[in-house]
Write an enzyme that holds these catalytic residues in place. Structure first.
Site, PDB file in Angstrom:
ATOM      1  N   TYR A 164       0.885  -1.235  -0.046  1.00  8.54           N
ATOM      2  CA  TYR A 164      -0.038  -0.101  -0.091  1.00  8.54           C
ATOM      3  C   TYR A 164       0.836   1.278   0.129  1.00  8.54           C
ATOM      4  CZ  TYR A 164      -3.596   3.361   1.811  1.00  8.54           C
ATOM      5  OH  TYR A 164      -4.460   4.317   1.548  1.00  8.54           O
ATOM      6  N   ASP A 171      -1.066  15.552   6.352  1.00 16.10           N
ATOM      7  CA  ASP A 171      -1.859  14.789   5.335  1.00 16.10           C
ATOM      8  C   ASP A 171      -3.311  15.550   5.019  1.00 16.10           C
ATOM      9  OD1 ASP A 171      -2.681  12.725   3.801  1.00 16.10           O
ATOM     10  OD2 ASP A 171      -3.536  11.557   5.217  1.00 16.10           O
ATOM     11  N   ASP A 198      -2.943   5.637  -2.198  1.00 18.56           N
ATOM     12  CA  ASP A 198      -4.013   6.577  -1.805  1.00 18.56           C
ATOM     13  C   ASP A 198      -4.060   7.932  -2.815  1.00 18.56           C
ATOM     14  OD1 ASP A 198      -5.437   8.372  -0.337  1.00 18.56           O
ATOM     15  OD2 ASP A 198      -4.081   8.195   1.366  1.00 18.56           O
ATOM     16  N   ASP A 222      -6.061  10.195  -2.511  1.00 13.03           N
ATOM     17  CA  ASP A 222      -7.007  11.252  -1.837  1.00 13.03           C
ATOM     18  C   ASP A 222      -8.129  11.461  -2.446  1.00 13.03           C
ATOM     19  OD1 ASP A 222      -5.106  11.377   0.144  1.00 13.03           O
ATOM     20  OD2 ASP A 222      -4.183  13.274  -0.575  1.00 13.03           O
ATOM     21  N   HIS A 266      -7.358   4.502  -4.606  1.00 12.18           N
ATOM     22  CA  HIS A 266      -8.620   4.763  -3.955  1.00 12.18           C
ATOM     23  C   HIS A 266      -8.526   6.258  -4.078  1.00 12.18           C
ATOM     24  CE1 HIS A 266      -7.152   5.755  -0.096  1.00 12.18           C
ATOM     25  NE2 HIS A 266      -6.346   4.703  -0.152  1.00 12.18           N
ATOM     26  N   GLU A 318     -11.456   9.433  -2.686  1.00 11.47           N
ATOM     27  CA  GLU A 318     -12.519   9.408  -1.422  1.00 11.47           C
ATOM     28  C   GLU A 318     -13.464  10.726  -1.801  1.00 11.47           C
ATOM     29  OE1 GLU A 318      -9.172  10.053   1.073  1.00 11.47           O
ATOM     30  OE2 GLU A 318      -9.706  12.122   1.468  1.00 11.47           O
ATOM     31  N   CYS A 358      -7.066  13.538   7.620  1.00 12.47           N
ATOM     32  CA  CYS A 358      -6.811  12.100   8.048  1.00 12.47           C
ATOM     33  C   CYS A 358      -8.121  11.335   8.197  1.00 12.47           C
ATOM     34  CB  CYS A 358      -5.982  11.863   9.081  1.00 12.47           C
ATOM     35  SG  CYS A 358      -6.158  10.242   9.944  1.00 12.47           S
ATOM     36  N   ARG A 373     -13.572   5.193  -1.466  1.00 11.42           N
ATOM     37  CA  ARG A 373     -13.543   5.299  -0.130  1.00 11.42           C
ATOM     38  C   ARG A 373     -14.562   6.402   0.071  1.00 11.42           C
ATOM     39  NH1 ARG A 373      -8.249   7.593   3.377  1.00 11.42           N
ATOM     40  NH2 ARG A 373      -9.490   9.310   4.427  1.00 11.42           N
ATOM     41  N   GLU A 428     -14.188   4.224   5.409  1.00 13.44           N
ATOM     42  CA  GLU A 428     -13.009   4.576   6.448  1.00 13.44           C
ATOM     43  C   GLU A 428     -13.756   4.760   7.869  1.00 13.44           C
ATOM     44  OE1 GLU A 428     -10.280   4.828   7.418  1.00 13.44           O
ATOM     45  OE2 GLU A 428      -9.253   6.426   6.610  1.00 13.44           O
ATOM     46  N   ASN A 468      -9.126  -0.526   6.986  1.00 14.88           N
ATOM     47  CA  ASN A 468      -7.872   0.200   7.235  1.00 14.88           C
ATOM     48  C   ASN A 468      -7.297  -0.141   8.727  1.00 14.88           C
ATOM     49  OD1 ASN A 468      -6.001   2.165   7.622  1.00 14.88           O
ATOM     50  ND2 ASN A 468      -7.291   3.891   7.266  1.00 14.88           N
TER      51      ASN A 468
HETATM   52  C1  LIG Z   1      -5.159   5.468   4.894  1.00 13.88           C
HETATM   53  C2  LIG Z   1      -4.624   6.981   5.197  1.00 13.88           C
HETATM   54  O1  LIG Z   1      -5.536   7.921   4.288  1.00 13.88           O
HETATM   55  C3  LIG Z   1      -3.509   7.116   4.477  1.00 13.88           C
HETATM   56  O2  LIG Z   1      -3.047   8.173   4.215  1.00 13.88           O
HETATM   57  O3  LIG Z   1      -2.669   6.015   4.735  1.00 13.88           O
HETATM   58  C4  LIG Z   1      -4.891   7.495   6.514  1.00 13.88           C
HETATM   59  C5  LIG Z   1      -4.005   6.844   7.597  1.00 13.88           C
HETATM   60  C6  LIG Z   1      -3.763   7.473   8.653  1.00 13.88           C
HETATM   61  O4  LIG Z   1      -3.649   8.649   8.948  1.00 13.88           O
HETATM   62  O5  LIG Z   1      -3.453   6.681   9.771  1.00 13.88           O
HETATM   63  C7  LIG Z   1      -6.179   7.627   6.887  1.00 13.88           C
HETATM   64  O6  LIG Z   1      -6.718   8.665   6.565  1.00 13.88           O
HETATM   65  O7  LIG Z   1      -6.559   6.604   7.508  1.00 13.88           O
END
Ligand SMILES: C[C@](O)(C(=O)O)[C@H](CC(=O)O)C(=O)O
Length: 301
Positions: free
Chosen positions: A48, A62, A89, A91, A116, A118, A126, A161, A195, A217
């Site tokens: 991943y 993020d 990912d 986004d 994916h 979202e 996040c 997602r 999620e 996840n």
């Molecule tokens: C899955 C996720 O989008 C990621 O960027 O890996 C994050 C992981 C995290 O921040 O723990 C998520 O938004 O769940």
């Protein structure tokens, strides 16, 4: 033999076939190409590529600050160093549906097996934090339709997602997530990533409601409990990601080592926990090169 031989289309076909066979696949997050090699060597099913990790690696939060070019470049570096399929990912898809289309083609060119998209608004957050907002269902399904239409390799996996669960507490949150999941499948999604599910029963409910693979996840310090592979398989989940797990482990070890050097003046006390030179060289396998060979290297296929 770690040297990568599988082509992007081989990897996508393998991923599709294994999902169609009903297997559960575990994908730890590779924080760099070398860690992807380790994931392959340990017998995992895929890697991943996490947006949180790509951002954190650049010292950024993020929240969608990274560009498509940065994500595709890093994804390509990781994907080409392993025979395993890589899921990335993407986004919110980097903009409007038109941008989503370009995102898919750019990620296909980077050699990943799927991604994916979202349904959060921009700037995204996040998935396990409170206070997120999602776009309306029409916009969410448009993103997926654009993604599906844009792909050239029919085996490229477009996963949808939905982040609605984290913004709505109680049964209404789960019900909305399930409704969205169904609509996203109707729009063409090959898999659903619900999620921030709270418990196994929630994963089970989503898996029962859709006829495509469901992703769990298993990120640490989030809203979901950490379930075992067998628990998730029993709940009907088929793809499990551990997105930030290896980065957190490596950074935890790095902190302990730095503390040791500061406190004792040497790293000697932690050398036993380190990956050895020989093991590192084993993973850095390219075109048959042997680091310990004393002869001047000439290419020997
Ligand atoms: C899955 C996720 O989008 C990621 O960027 O890996 C994050 C992981 C995290 O921040 O723990 C998520 O938004 O769940």
């Amino acid at each position: 033999m770690l040297y990568s031989h599988a082509t992007p289309s081989d990897k996508r076909a393998t991923l599709r076939a294994r999902l169609a066979a009903g297997e559960l696949l575990q994908l730890p997050g590779a924080f760099n190409p070398l860690s992807a090699r380790l994931i392959e060597d340990k017998g995992f099913d895929g890697v991943y590529i996490s947006g949180a990790v790509i951002s954190a690696d650049l010292g950024l939060p993020d929240i969608g600050l990274t560009t498509l070019t940065e994500v595709a470049t890093r994804s390509g570096q990781i994907a080409r160093m392993t025979n395993l399929p890589a899921l990335v990912d993407a986004d919110t898809g980097f903009g409007e549906p038109m941008n989503v289309a370009r995102t898919i083609q750019t990620l296909e060119d980077a050699g990943v097996a799927g991604c994916h998209i979202e349904d959060q608004v921009n700037p995204k957050r996040c998935g396990h934090l409170d206070g997120k907002a999602t776009v309306d269902l029409e916009t969410a399904t448009q993103r997926i339709r654009a993604a599906v239409d844009a792909r050239r390799d029919p085996n490229f996996l477009v996963m949808a997602r939905t982040d609605v669960r984290a913004s709505l507490d109680g049964p209404a949150g789960l019900a909305t997530a399930i409704d969205r999941a169904k609509a996203l499948v109707d729009a063409g999604a090959d898999a659903i990533f619900p999620e921030a599910m709270r418990d196994l029963a929630e994963f089970e409910a989503v898996a029962a409601a859709v006829d495509v693979p469901v992703l769990a996840n298993m990120t640490e310090f989030g809203k979901s409990e950490l379930f075992t592979r067998d628990q998730l398989a029993a709940a009907g989940v088929q793809i499990v990601i551990y997105p930030v797990t290896l980065l957190r482990s490596a950074m935890g070890a790095a902190e302990r080592t730095l503390d040791m050097i500061r406190e004792t003046g040497t790293q000697d006390g932690v050398v036993g926990e380190m990956q050895t030179r020989a093991r590192l060289y084993e993973l850095v396998d390219y075109a048959g090169y042997n680091h310990f060979d004393t002869e001047i290297f000439t290419y020997r296929p």
